[in-house]
Write a protein that holds these residues in place. Structure first.
Motif, PDB file in Angstrom:
ATOM      1  N   LYS A 214       4.164 -26.816  -4.257  1.00 25.16           N
ATOM      2  CA  LYS A 214       4.638 -25.849  -5.253  1.00 25.16           C
ATOM      3  C   LYS A 214       5.070 -24.513  -4.649  1.00 25.16           C
ATOM      4  O   LYS A 214       5.968 -23.851  -5.171  1.00 25.16           O
ATOM      5  CB  LYS A 214       3.561 -25.601  -6.306  1.00 25.16           C
ATOM      6  CG  LYS A 214       3.285 -26.806  -7.195  1.00 25.16           C
ATOM      7  CD  LYS A 214       2.241 -26.470  -8.257  1.00 25.16           C
ATOM      8  CE  LYS A 214       1.991 -27.674  -9.157  1.00 25.16           C
ATOM      9  NZ  LYS A 214       0.960 -27.376 -10.198  1.00 25.16           N
ATOM     10  N   VAL A 215       4.431 -24.103  -3.572  1.00 27.46           N
ATOM     11  CA  VAL A 215       4.768 -22.801  -2.984  1.00 27.46           C
ATOM     12  C   VAL A 215       5.807 -22.930  -1.868  1.00 27.46           C
ATOM     13  O   VAL A 215       6.146 -21.936  -1.216  1.00 27.46           O
ATOM     14  CB  VAL A 215       3.507 -22.100  -2.428  1.00 27.46           C
ATOM     15  CG1 VAL A 215       2.536 -21.809  -3.540  1.00 27.46           C
ATOM     16  CG2 VAL A 215       2.859 -22.931  -1.327  1.00 27.46           C
ATOM     17  N   ARG A 216       6.326 -24.144  -1.656  1.00 26.77           N
ATOM     18  CA  ARG A 216       7.314 -24.343  -0.590  1.00 26.77           C
ATOM     19  C   ARG A 216       8.545 -23.455  -0.764  1.00 26.77           C
ATOM     20  O   ARG A 216       8.981 -22.824   0.223  1.00 26.77           O
ATOM     21  CB  ARG A 216       7.738 -25.813  -0.516  1.00 26.77           C
ATOM     22  CG  ARG A 216       8.740 -26.089   0.599  1.00 26.77           C
ATOM     23  CD  ARG A 216       9.058 -27.556   0.726  1.00 26.77           C
ATOM     24  NE  ARG A 216       9.641 -28.098  -0.489  1.00 26.77           N
ATOM     25  CZ  ARG A 216      10.065 -29.358  -0.622  1.00 26.77           C
ATOM     26  NH1 ARG A 216       9.931 -30.195   0.391  1.00 26.77           N
ATOM     27  NH2 ARG A 216      10.579 -29.776  -1.747  1.00 26.77           N
ATOM     28  N   PRO A 217       9.137 -23.352  -1.968  1.00 27.80           N
ATOM     29  CA  PRO A 217      10.303 -22.468  -2.117  1.00 27.80           C
ATOM     30  C   PRO A 217       9.996 -21.018  -1.729  1.00 27.80           C
ATOM     31  O   PRO A 217      10.833 -20.344  -1.125  1.00 27.80           O
ATOM     32  CB  PRO A 217      10.639 -22.583  -3.608  1.00 27.80           C
ATOM     33  CG  PRO A 217      10.108 -23.914  -4.007  1.00 27.80           C
ATOM     34  CD  PRO A 217       8.850 -24.080  -3.219  1.00 27.80           C
ATOM     35  N   TYR A 218       8.791 -20.575  -2.073  1.00 24.34           N
ATOM     36  CA  TYR A 218       8.425 -19.195  -1.726  1.00 24.34           C
ATOM     37  C   TYR A 218       8.268 -19.043  -0.216  1.00 24.34           C
ATOM     38  O   TYR A 218       8.686 -18.025   0.362  1.00 24.34           O
ATOM     39  CB  TYR A 218       7.117 -18.798  -2.416  1.00 24.34           C
ATOM     40  CG  TYR A 218       6.687 -17.385  -2.100  1.00 24.34           C
ATOM     41  CD1 TYR A 218       7.379 -16.299  -2.633  1.00 24.34           C
ATOM     42  CD2 TYR A 218       5.616 -17.133  -1.254  1.00 24.34           C
ATOM     43  CE1 TYR A 218       7.016 -14.999  -2.334  1.00 24.34           C
ATOM     44  CE2 TYR A 218       5.230 -15.837  -0.946  1.00 24.34           C
ATOM     45  CZ  TYR A 218       5.933 -14.773  -1.493  1.00 24.34           C
ATOM     46  OH  TYR A 218       5.568 -13.486  -1.192  1.00 24.34           O
ATOM     47  N   MET A 219       7.681 -20.025   0.454  1.00 21.50           N
ATOM     48  CA  MET A 219       7.522 -19.961   1.899  1.00 21.50           C
ATOM     49  C   MET A 219       8.867 -19.918   2.609  1.00 21.50           C
ATOM     50  O   MET A 219       9.028 -19.223   3.616  1.00 21.50           O
ATOM     51  CB  MET A 219       6.702 -21.165   2.399  1.00 21.50           C
ATOM     52  CG  MET A 219       5.269 -21.212   1.893  1.00 21.50           C
ATOM     53  SD  MET A 219       4.317 -19.726   2.281  1.00 21.50           S
ATOM     54  CE  MET A 219       4.346 -19.737   4.069  1.00 21.50           C
ATOM     55  N   ILE A 220       9.823 -20.645   2.081  1.00 24.79           N
ATOM     56  CA  ILE A 220      11.182 -20.610   2.631  1.00 24.79           C
ATOM     57  C   ILE A 220      11.783 -19.225   2.421  1.00 24.79           C
ATOM     58  O   ILE A 220      12.455 -18.670   3.297  1.00 24.79           O
ATOM     59  CB  ILE A 220      12.058 -21.693   1.978  1.00 24.79           C
ATOM     60  CG1 ILE A 220      11.531 -23.085   2.335  1.00 24.79           C
ATOM     61  CG2 ILE A 220      13.509 -21.553   2.411  1.00 24.79           C
ATOM     62  CD1 ILE A 220      12.207 -24.216   1.584  1.00 24.79           C
ATOM     63  N   HIS A 221      11.529 -18.655   1.261  1.00 24.77           N
ATOM     64  CA  HIS A 221      12.085 -17.349   0.897  1.00 24.77           C
ATOM     65  C   HIS A 221      11.570 -16.243   1.812  1.00 24.77           C
ATOM     66  O   HIS A 221      12.322 -15.328   2.187  1.00 24.77           O
ATOM     67  CB  HIS A 221      11.728 -17.033  -0.558  1.00 24.77           C
ATOM     68  CG  HIS A 221      12.096 -15.645  -0.996  1.00 24.77           C
ATOM     69  ND1 HIS A 221      13.391 -15.183  -0.968  1.00 24.77           N
ATOM     70  CD2 HIS A 221      11.328 -14.616  -1.463  1.00 24.77           C
ATOM     71  CE1 HIS A 221      13.419 -13.930  -1.414  1.00 24.77           C
ATOM     72  NE2 HIS A 221      12.178 -13.563  -1.704  1.00 24.77           N
ATOM     73  N   ILE A 222      10.297 -16.291   2.213  1.00 18.67           N
ATOM     74  CA  ILE A 222       9.706 -15.188   2.964  1.00 18.67           C
ATOM     75  C   ILE A 222       9.754 -15.398   4.483  1.00 18.67           C
ATOM     76  O   ILE A 222       9.185 -14.616   5.239  1.00 18.67           O
ATOM     77  CB  ILE A 222       8.236 -14.933   2.514  1.00 18.67           C
ATOM     78  CG1 ILE A 222       7.397 -16.217   2.587  1.00 18.67           C
ATOM     79  CG2 ILE A 222       8.216 -14.358   1.124  1.00 18.67           C
ATOM     80  CD1 ILE A 222       6.795 -16.505   3.907  1.00 18.67           C
ATOM     81  N   LEU A 223      10.464 -16.422   4.944  1.00 18.38           N
ATOM     82  CA  LEU A 223      10.499 -16.720   6.375  1.00 18.38           C
ATOM     83  C   LEU A 223      11.484 -15.796   7.097  1.00 18.38           C
ATOM     84  O   LEU A 223      12.599 -16.180   7.430  1.00 18.38           O
ATOM     85  CB  LEU A 223      10.868 -18.182   6.606  1.00 18.38           C
ATOM     86  CG  LEU A 223      10.626 -18.713   8.030  1.00 18.38           C
ATOM     87  CD1 LEU A 223       9.152 -18.652   8.373  1.00 18.38           C
ATOM     88  CD2 LEU A 223      11.130 -20.147   8.147  1.00 18.38           C
TER      89      LEU A 223
ATOM     90  N   GLY B 141       2.542 -14.744   4.329  1.00 17.44           N
ATOM     91  CA  GLY B 141       3.812 -14.526   3.644  1.00 17.44           C
ATOM     92  C   GLY B 141       3.704 -13.508   2.525  1.00 17.44           C
ATOM     93  O   GLY B 141       4.550 -12.615   2.406  1.00 17.44           O
ATOM     94  N   ILE B 142       2.683 -13.632   1.707  1.00 22.75           N
ATOM     95  CA  ILE B 142       2.508 -12.715   0.575  1.00 22.75           C
ATOM     96  C   ILE B 142       2.272 -11.284   1.060  1.00 22.75           C
ATOM     97  O   ILE B 142       2.852 -10.330   0.522  1.00 22.75           O
ATOM     98  CB  ILE B 142       1.333 -13.171  -0.314  1.00 22.75           C
ATOM     99  CG1 ILE B 142       1.689 -14.483  -1.021  1.00 22.75           C
ATOM    100  CG2 ILE B 142       0.978 -12.098  -1.342  1.00 22.75           C
ATOM    101  CD1 ILE B 142       0.548 -15.082  -1.826  1.00 22.75           C
ATOM    102  N   LEU B 143       1.435 -11.132   2.076  1.00 24.38           N
ATOM    103  CA  LEU B 143       1.143  -9.796   2.593  1.00 24.38           C
ATOM    104  C   LEU B 143       2.392  -9.140   3.181  1.00 24.38           C
ATOM    105  O   LEU B 143       2.692  -7.979   2.887  1.00 24.38           O
ATOM    106  CB  LEU B 143       0.036  -9.861   3.650  1.00 24.38           C
ATOM    107  CG  LEU B 143      -1.379 -10.110   3.126  1.00 24.38           C
ATOM    108  CD1 LEU B 143      -2.357 -10.267   4.295  1.00 24.38           C
ATOM    109  CD2 LEU B 143      -1.832  -8.978   2.219  1.00 24.38           C
ATOM    110  N   CYS B 144       3.121  -9.872   4.007  1.00 24.75           N
ATOM    111  CA  CYS B 144       4.328  -9.318   4.626  1.00 24.75           C
ATOM    112  C   CYS B 144       5.373  -8.950   3.572  1.00 24.75           C
ATOM    113  O   CYS B 144       6.014  -7.894   3.656  1.00 24.75           O
ATOM    114  CB  CYS B 144       4.915 -10.311   5.627  1.00 24.75           C
ATOM    115  SG  CYS B 144       3.911 -10.541   7.113  1.00 24.75           S
ATOM    116  N   HIS B 145       5.533  -9.810   2.588  1.00 25.20           N
ATOM    117  CA  HIS B 145       6.473  -9.528   1.503  1.00 25.20           C
ATOM    118  C   HIS B 145       6.046  -8.272   0.744  1.00 25.20           C
ATOM    119  O   HIS B 145       6.874  -7.422   0.408  1.00 25.20           O
ATOM    120  CB  HIS B 145       6.533 -10.732   0.551  1.00 25.20           C
ATOM    121  CG  HIS B 145       7.708 -10.708  -0.364  1.00 25.20           C
ATOM    122  ND1 HIS B 145       7.882 -11.644  -1.375  1.00 25.20           N
ATOM    123  CD2 HIS B 145       8.775  -9.879  -0.455  1.00 25.20           C
ATOM    124  CE1 HIS B 145       8.989 -11.374  -2.017  1.00 25.20           C
ATOM    125  NE2 HIS B 145       9.552 -10.314  -1.482  1.00 25.20           N
ATOM    126  N   SER B 146       4.743  -8.145   0.516  1.00 22.17           N
ATOM    127  CA  SER B 146       4.215  -6.980  -0.201  1.00 22.17           C
ATOM    128  C   SER B 146       4.445  -5.689   0.585  1.00 22.17           C
ATOM    129  O   SER B 146       4.817  -4.663   0.001  1.00 22.17           O
ATOM    130  CB  SER B 146       2.720  -7.154  -0.466  1.00 22.17           C
ATOM    131  OG  SER B 146       2.466  -8.296  -1.255  1.00 22.17           O
TER     132      SER B 146
END
Length: 243
Positions: free
Chosen positions: A101-110, A137-142
């Motif tokens: 489910k979080v694969r699209p988000y992981m691709i987005h934040i790479l 990923g979440i921390l870096c995006h934040s």
């Protein structure tokens, strides 16, 4: 996901992303300041950093917006500037598939920095690797979103010369490189990166070296895959630190 394990994953991820924190906050603020000076308030900075999340492309986007660029020009420019991300994703294809489910988000934040941390960070004992990578990923995006919004909010209140701020990203890469050089059990990839980077710079120039150098590094690493695996296994058997 268990809350306790997820909290530990974020704690471990924060330690690994401290260099990213300082780099993203400073460079993100530079973007926010430029965004505000271009006539786009913090709402724009928020949504651009949330949904684009590409340092170099966000700065280019400001020029496209203020220069009246068309949709086609914007799309082509984005594909060219962000083409390197498709190469980064190759090494994580199988792993990201497991994240469902979080694969699209992981691709987005790479991004460049997130990729570097994911390649070098060692998952702490007792922490699920998928949760650990998601936390990174979440921390870096934040960090990036906070920096961009903060810069835009302060842009109208302070006079700030952002010239030279782009070096913060270069300094960030140096820190990550040194950490990888000291951590990895084999120094061959680091040395190859330096040599191929210099060769690409001399042949293609500073503006066009990135994509060719990435392709050359990938090709050479594929050719040396067997040797690298043997060296890493040998160091592992000797008790050396391996990532």
């Amino acid at each position: 996901m268990k809350k306790g394990n997820l909290a530990r994953a974020f704690k471990g991820a924060f330690k690994e992303t401290i260099p990213i924190f300082f780099g993203y906050i400073s460079v993100g603020m530079a973007f926010g300041l430029l965004c505000e000076k271009a006539g786009y308030n913090f709402i724009w900075a928020l949504f651009i950093s949330l949904f684009l999340f590409s340092g170099s492309m966000q700065f280019v986007l400001l020029n496209l917006l203020t220069g009246g660029a068309g949709i086609i020009e914007t799309i082509v420019t984005t594909l060219i500037v962000n083409a390197r991300y498709s190469l980064y994703g190759i090494s994580f294809i199988d792993f990201f598939k497991k994240m469902k489910k979080v694969r699209p988000y992981m691709i987005h934040i790479l991004t460049d920095e997130v990729y570097a941390v994911m390649c070098s960070a060692k998952t702490p004992l007792g922490i699920n690797r998928k949760q650990f990578f998601l936390a990174i990923g979440i921390l870096c995006h934040s960090y990036w979103v906070i920096g961009c919004v903060l810069g835009a909010l302060l842009g109208s209140l302070i006079k700030f010369n952002s010239q030279g701020m782009e070096f913060a990203m270069t300094a960030l890469f140096i820190v990550i490189f040194v950490d990888q050089f000291l951590t990895f059990s084999t120094k061959i990839p680091n040395i190859l990166g330096i040599v191929i980077g210099i060769v690409s710079l001399l042949i293609f120039g500073p503006k066009n070296m990135l994509i060719p150098s990435i392709f050359m590094i990938i090709i050479v690493l594929i050719l040396l895959k067997t040797k690298l695996e043997k060296d890493m296994e040998k160091n592992k058997n000797k008790g050396g630190k391996i990532v």
